[in-house]
Design an enzyme around this catalytic site. Structure first.
Site, mmCIF file in Angstrom:
data_model
loop_
_atom_site.group_PDB
_atom_site.id
_atom_site.type_symbol
_atom_site.label_atom_id
_atom_site.label_comp_id
_atom_site.label_asym_id
_atom_site.label_seq_id
_atom_site.Cartn_x
_atom_site.Cartn_y
_atom_site.Cartn_z
ATOM 1 N N ASP A 1 -7.442 4.845 5.459
ATOM 2 C CA ASP A 1 -7.713 5.787 6.674
ATOM 3 C C ASP A 1 -8.632 6.852 5.963
ATOM 4 O O ASP A 1 -7.952 7.999 5.875
ATOM 5 C CB ASP A 1 -6.413 6.175 7.208
ATOM 6 C CG ASP A 1 -5.421 5.130 7.784
ATOM 7 O OD1 ASP A 1 -5.902 4.942 9.025
ATOM 8 O OD2 ASP A 1 -4.878 4.573 7.140
ATOM 9 N N LEU B 1 -6.529 5.552 1.044
ATOM 10 C CA LEU B 1 -7.887 5.865 1.707
ATOM 11 C C LEU B 1 -8.576 4.973 2.484
ATOM 12 O O LEU B 1 -9.602 4.896 3.039
ATOM 13 C CB LEU B 1 -8.839 5.814 0.291
ATOM 14 C CG LEU B 1 -8.617 6.972 -0.494
ATOM 15 C CD1 LEU B 1 -9.753 7.100 -1.791
ATOM 16 C CD2 LEU B 1 -9.273 8.424 0.322
ATOM 17 N N GLY C 1 0.603 -1.255 0.050
ATOM 18 C CA GLY C 1 -0.103 0.156 0.062
ATOM 19 C C GLY C 1 0.821 1.309 0.145
ATOM 20 O O GLY C 1 0.689 2.176 -0.768
ATOM 21 N N HIS C 2 1.621 1.200 0.827
ATOM 22 C CA HIS C 2 2.653 2.357 1.002
ATOM 23 C C HIS C 2 3.582 2.379 -0.349
ATOM 24 O O HIS C 2 3.663 3.490 -1.276
ATOM 25 C CB HIS C 2 3.955 2.234 2.044
ATOM 26 C CG HIS C 2 3.366 2.028 3.467
ATOM 27 N ND1 HIS C 2 3.483 1.008 4.371
ATOM 28 C CD2 HIS C 2 2.724 3.167 4.293
ATOM 29 C CE1 HIS C 2 2.979 1.345 5.495
ATOM 30 N NE2 HIS C 2 2.358 2.634 5.457
ATOM 31 N N GLN D 1 -0.047 10.478 18.474
ATOM 32 C CA GLN D 1 -1.398 9.973 17.692
ATOM 33 C C GLN D 1 -1.758 8.341 18.269
ATOM 34 O O GLN D 1 -2.795 8.142 17.817
ATOM 35 C CB GLN D 1 -1.239 9.882 16.315
ATOM 36 C CG GLN D 1 -0.387 8.878 15.540
ATOM 37 C CD GLN D 1 -0.311 8.746 14.202
ATOM 38 O OE1 GLN D 1 0.495 9.867 13.486
ATOM 39 N NE2 GLN D 1 -0.797 8.052 13.461
HETATM 40 O O1 PAF Z 1 -1.122 7.041 8.280
HETATM 41 C C1 PAF Z 1 -0.117 6.982 9.069
HETATM 42 O O2 PAF Z 1 0.799 6.150 8.701
HETATM 43 C C2 PAF Z 1 0.142 8.153 9.994
HETATM 44 O O3 PAF Z 1 -1.013 8.597 10.505
HETATM 45 C C3 PAF Z 1 0.706 9.430 9.445
HETATM 46 C C4 PAF Z 1 -0.229 10.151 8.246
HETATM 47 C C5 PAF Z 1 1.784 9.139 8.867
HETATM 48 C C6 PAF Z 1 0.983 10.599 10.459
HETATM 49 O O4 PAF Z 1 1.720 10.111 11.395
#
Ligand code: PAF
Length: 296
Positions: free
Chosen positions: A159, A157, A44-45, A69
């Site tokens: 997330d 998407l 995905g990345h 987070q």
């Molecule tokens: O989706 C993620 O991996 C994280 O929430 C992000 C956008 C890199 C922020 O730390």
């Protein structure tokens, strides 16, 4: 590829790369693209990175497991990390800069922190269940946007709420970055790719496959009800939750159908309306999320 730890080095390197493009007489094509990640990279990345490389002259990937987070300390501690493997993958993809700050670089001890929040978009779905999560995401992404100053930034998407929250933040702060959402990449059986999948046992992995199956069943149910004026969302959510929890290792945290722009909960889906169904599921204790658009 340059692997950089400090904001200063990153800014200087980007300045140099942009200047090189300008010297070649084409300043407008020196677009910088950013793919923010928390590492433990998966396909995905890599798809985000490939799209970034197609559309931008310079690709920056950040890897930072952002402590602000995580509302659950054990989730933070257990977040999978394999920097060596990640860097090999980035090198293979032809990334220009890997930005690898540590927590002190991102949140210096003597720095008073700004609070960021977007209550209108974070009062339900993951926002309701992970208190403070999106405040932490907004803060770190706003910092990355300031440090890198990208023309475009790419988010998955899977997330969906995160994507909307970040895009809204960028617009609301008049940032010039274009926030781009990219389709979820899935395993063969439909499970959305996630760094957390690595924590699933063999049995839990089987049960996790029920998540996309359940969301797809909701669209199928809507297809079967064509001709009706509306369908109640509670009924659809119950169908999906029952399918997921037929896997005994699964526990649905939330299942909601929302307006795709405002994320407000919908009571019913009406003809010609689009909606989004989103869920979070604890699969043998591992929290997985997924969502899909619905059409009626
Ligand atoms: O989706 C993620 O991996 C994280 O929430 C992000 C956008 C890199 C922020 O730390």
């Amino acid at each position: 590829m340059k692997a950089l730890q400090s904001k200063k080095e990153l800014r200087e390197t980007l300045h140099g790369l942009r200047a090189q493009f300008e010297r070649k007489g084409n300043p407008n094509s020196a677009a910088v693209g950013l793919v923010p990640t928390m590492g433990f990279l998966h396909e995905g990345h890599l798809e985000l990175i490939r799209r970034c490389k197609e559309e931008c002259a310079i690709t920056v990937v950040s890897i930072f497991v952002n402590p602000t987070q995580f509302n659950d300390p054990s989730d933070y501690e257990n977040y999978p990390v394999d920097l060596k493997r990640d860097l090999d993958l980035l090198e293979k993809e032809g990334v220009d800069i890997a930005f690898l700050p540590n927590a002190v670089e991102m949140y210096p001890e003597n720095q008073i922190s700004v609070q960021m929040s977007l209550p209108e978009l974070t009062s339900n779905l993951c926002g309701a269940h992970r208190r403070g999560h999106f405040d932490g995401v907004l803060l770190v992404v706003a910092k990355f946007f300031n440090i890198v100053d990208p023309d475009r930034a790419y988010f998955g998407l899977k997330d969906y709420q995160q994507f909307l929250v970040i895009r809204t933040m960028a617009r609301s702060l008049d940032l010039s970055v274009q926030v781009i959402g990219c389709e979820t990449v899935r395993e063969e059986d439909g499970l959305a790719m996630s760094s957390r999948n690595a924590r699933l046992s063999e049995k839990a992995r089987e049960h996790a496959a029920l998540i996309p199956r359940a969301l797809n069943l909701v669209q199928k149910t809507l297809n079967d009800r064509k001709g009706r004026y509306s369908v109640a969302c509670d009924e659809l959510c119950e169908i999906a939750s029952d399918v997921i929890e037929s896997g005994t290792l699964n526990q649905v945290e939330y299942m909601e159908i929302v307006d795709p722009d405002s994320l407000k909960k919908l009571d019913e889906i009406q003809t010609d309306r689009t909606a989004r169904i989103a869920t979070a599921v604890f699969c043998d204790g591992v929290r997985l999320i997924d969502n899909r658009p619905l059409h009626f």
